[in-house]
Design an enzyme around this catalytic site. Structure first.
Site, mmCIF file in Angstrom:
data_model
loop_
_atom_site.group_PDB
_atom_site.id
_atom_site.type_symbol
_atom_site.label_atom_id
_atom_site.label_comp_id
_atom_site.label_asym_id
_atom_site.label_seq_id
_atom_site.Cartn_x
_atom_site.Cartn_y
_atom_site.Cartn_z
ATOM 1 C CB CYS A 199 49.314 41.181 31.905
ATOM 2 S SG CYS A 199 49.665 42.379 33.161
ATOM 3 C CD GLU A 207 48.608 37.798 27.801
ATOM 4 O OE1 GLU A 207 48.983 38.536 26.878
ATOM 5 O OE2 GLU A 207 48.676 38.118 28.999
HETATM 6 C C1 UN1 Z 1 47.112 43.058 39.132
HETATM 7 O O1 UN1 Z 1 47.174 41.859 38.900
HETATM 8 O O2 UN1 Z 1 46.696 43.486 40.216
HETATM 9 O O3 UN1 Z 1 47.581 44.510 32.628
HETATM 10 C C2 UN1 Z 1 47.592 44.099 38.192
HETATM 11 C C3 UN1 Z 1 47.668 43.879 33.687
HETATM 12 C C4 UN1 Z 1 48.750 44.251 34.649
HETATM 13 C C5 UN1 Z 1 48.211 44.712 35.939
HETATM 14 C C6 UN1 Z 1 47.842 43.596 36.819
HETATM 15 N N1 UN1 Z 1 49.603 45.261 34.076
HETATM 16 O O4 UN1 Z 1 46.869 42.989 33.927
#
Ligand code: UN1
Length: 478
Positions: free
Chosen positions: A282, A380
């Site tokens: 994300c 997204e």
């Molecule tokens: C990261 O970029 O190290 O679902 C963690 C996700 C985020 C976590 C990203 N909640 O990609």
């Protein structure tokens, strides 16, 4: 014999009436195993057990909880290679990243072992004479945890560890495409001294298990990471019954590249942020916004770097980019690539599936030159697909960066102190990265976003206490 992954409820491993396959996205002919489908009755049993067990758990000493969490963290760290292999096989993340994630899960448990001993409080004088005020934090109670598939060890860890540290009990639903990682984590927790009923794993679909968790009257708070659509639905349900809720949802994170940037460093940030973990973060850098004077040079270097990236099985030593995690995500990525072509975005690299030998969900890293209003620049995608667009100057770049319904991370590559300082202040996001990829965060500091990306208190670090505890103000007269 096929490995079977079962739920863990009230201290017992519980089989289901039916089993579903646990796919290996690197090799569809060699599945990881199968998992037992839990149903609403299983959730009801888990929630009831969690409710009963929580009182005694909250009454344990901080040292007892710290020791248990530390034990869990130590075992995860000692077994990080094995757990990393399991993660790589099940989710498709290449081995070095998978092992890194396993280590991070272990470190998170160790961090919260320490936090159990540092539960914050305050003591103040009252406005009235002879009265003292104490502000303490108590557990919220039974916490429902619904986790996504893209970080099958780290995200459950950063929800389960603080829940337990602060004296809550847990009903945990992993994404149904990563039951083996959840099972492995639960198996470690089950031997660490956590009393029966304090931690429960319920494996199944969102429609059945997720829904039953939100509806269970014993659940006091819900922590969710996943899609915007599901998050918004959960928010409605939670609001209807006054449930405390924390949501981490999508991102469409900008990475701004200024003309004064170190261009090689900017390309490294963009490649890592956009394509590592197959773009399934994300926090991924999905919008590359580049100041015009260096636009052509940046695109050319990106194309060169992308050509050199090897798409392959998660466990192969030379793989840079593993497969897409599931059939559903593969479909979504390819449909967005088609949308990009149809709406007239210019394909700069990639866009095709790759035949690497074993049958799997292999996709080239893909870069489009797109307009800010193209759907692929707005929505997204959650795959190895990024957009690049030019900006006239810093102000234009900042306004493009903020022109999104999301607000998780924002990055800038620059050598200018003025641009750095301004961007840190004015990027409408929860996390700012300077000369770093937007993805890849530390385990001990606040994580979360603004706007449509997040809802409720931050996760991780000391800030996790906001969600996993509730504040009590006590007045005492002598
Ligand atoms: C990261 O970029 O190290 O679902 C963690 C996700 C985020 C976590 C990203 N909640 O990609």
């Amino acid at each position: 014999m096929t490995q079977k992954y079962e739920s863990y409820i009230a201290g017992r491993w519980v089989g289901g009436k039916s089993f579903s396959p646990d796919e290996n996205p690197s090799d569809l002919d060699n599945p990881v195993g199968e998992f037992a489908d839990a149903d609403a009755a299983d959730v009801a049993e888990a929630a009831a057990a969690a409710k009963v067990a929580q009182r005694a758990w909250a009454a344990t000493t901080p040292q007892q909880r710290a020791d248990i969490l530390d034990r869990i963290g130590s075992e995860i760290l000692a077994r990080k290679e094995e757990l990393g292999r399991l993660l790589a096989m099940e989710e498709g993340k290449r081995l070095p990243e998978s092992m890194g994630e396993a280590a991070r899960a272990g470190q998170i448990f160790k961090f919260f072992a320490g936090e159990a001993l540092r539960i914050p409080g305050e003591r103040l004088a009252s406005t009235r004479p002879g009265v003292d005020i104490e502000i303490t934090r108590e557990p919220v109670g039974v916490v429902g945890i619904i986790a996504p598939w893209n970080f099958p060890l780290a995200i459950p860890a950063w929800k389960i560890a603080p829940a337990l540290a602060y004296g809550n009990s847990v009903v945990f639903k992993p994404a149904e495409s990563v039951p083996a990682c959840a099972w492995a984590l639960a198996e470690i927790i089950s031997r660490a001294g956590v009393p029966d009923g304090v931690f429960n794993l319920v494996i199944g679909t969102g429609g059945v298990v997720g829904k039953a968790i939100v509806d269970a009257p014993e659940i006091d708070a819900l922590s969710f990471t996943g899609s915007v659509a599901t998050g918004n639905r959960l928010l409605q349900d939670a609001a209807a019954r006054g449930l405390k809720i924390q949501l981490e949802m999508g991102g469409k994170n900008p990475l701004v590249v200024m003309a004064d940037a170190d261009l090689d460093q900017a390309v490294r940030c963009a490649i890592d942020g956009a394509f590592f973990s197959t773009g399934q973060r994300c926090t991924a850098s999905s919008r590359l916004i580049v100041e015009r004077p260096v636009y052509d040079a940046f695109v050319e270097r990106m194309q060169k770097a992308m050509q050199a990236l090897k798409v392959g099985p998660a466990l192969a030593g030379d793989t840079d980019i593993g497969p897409v995690a599931s059939a559903r995500q593969f479909e979504q990525d390819r449909s967005y690539i088609q949308i990009g072509r149809d709406e007239g975005a210019r394909l700069l690299w990639g866009g095709e599936t790759v035949d690497v030998g074993p049958r799997g969900y292999y996709l080239q890293p893909t870069l489009f030159e797109a307009r800010p209003d193209h759907r692929i620049s707005v929505e997204e995608i959650f795959g190895p697909v990024a957009c690049v667009m030019p900006a006239d100057d810093y102000e234009h770049a900042l306004s493009l960066a903020n022109d999104t319904r999301y607000g998780l991370c924002g990055g800038i590559c620059t050598t200018s102190l003025r641009h750095t300082t301004h961007f840190k202040r004015h990027a409408q996001v929860g996390m700012v990265m300077v000369n770093l990829p937007t993805a890849g965060v530390d385990p001990h500091v606040a994580f979360g976003g603004r706007k449509g990306s997040s809802y409720g208190p931050r996760e991780q670090g000391r800030y996790a206490a906001e969600f996993y505890t509730t504040v009590k103000t006590a007045y005492t007269a002598a």
